[in-house]
Design an enzyme around this catalytic site. Sequence first.
Site, PDB file in Angstrom:
ATOM      1  N   CYS A  39     -14.147  -0.971  46.582  1.00 27.53           N
ATOM      2  CA  CYS A  39     -14.563   0.518  45.488  1.00 27.53           C
ATOM      3  C   CYS A  39     -13.813   1.600  46.428  1.00 27.53           C
ATOM      4  O   CYS A  39     -13.390   2.451  46.130  1.00 27.53           O
ATOM      5  CB  CYS A  39     -16.059   1.040  46.380  1.00 27.53           C
ATOM      6  N   HIS A  81     -15.772  13.562  33.233  1.00 25.00           N
ATOM      7  CA  HIS A  81     -14.029  13.586  33.216  1.00 25.00           C
ATOM      8  C   HIS A  81     -13.258  13.616  33.790  1.00 25.00           C
ATOM      9  O   HIS A  81     -12.083  14.495  33.762  1.00 25.00           O
ATOM     10  CB  HIS A  81     -14.026  13.871  31.556  1.00 25.00           C
ATOM     11  N   GLU A 129     -35.050  17.581  44.152  1.00 24.67           N
ATOM     12  CA  GLU A 129     -34.550  15.748  44.715  1.00 24.67           C
ATOM     13  C   GLU A 129     -33.625  16.073  42.516  1.00 24.67           C
ATOM     14  O   GLU A 129     -33.964  16.812  42.603  1.00 24.67           O
ATOM     15  CB  GLU A 129     -35.556  15.623  43.872  1.00 24.67           C
TER      16      GLU A 129
END
Length: 120
Positions: A22, A66, A102
């Site tokens: 990652c 995007h 939350e």
Amino acid sequence: MICIKEFDFDAAHYLPDYHGKCEHLHGHTYKLVVKVEGTRDAEGMVLDFVQFKRTVKDLVIAKLDHTCLNDLLPQPSAENIAVWVWQQLERPLHGPNYRLCEVQVWETRTSGLVYRGEEC
């Protein structure tokens, strides 16, 4: 009562302070779940879903969809994205009878986290 809205957005990121796959540029179709807790108002609603949707789309989705998340956050882990989302929504989603309770950020169908404003 808790009102829930789900959103999807596509974004790329890389994790420069992480050592593994990652750390390289890659993308996700994220799922964002936002929850608001409150009591019913005179119209019988905690929060109008139209207003709820507009607020999240304008303040969060429009800024994340995007994009390369590293342009917004130096280390855009799901944890840091969740804190950023919370910071964008905490005041706008606080009314006389409701409050943000939350935020969930899902990077994949099976990997996500829950943030309840406990740290910043």
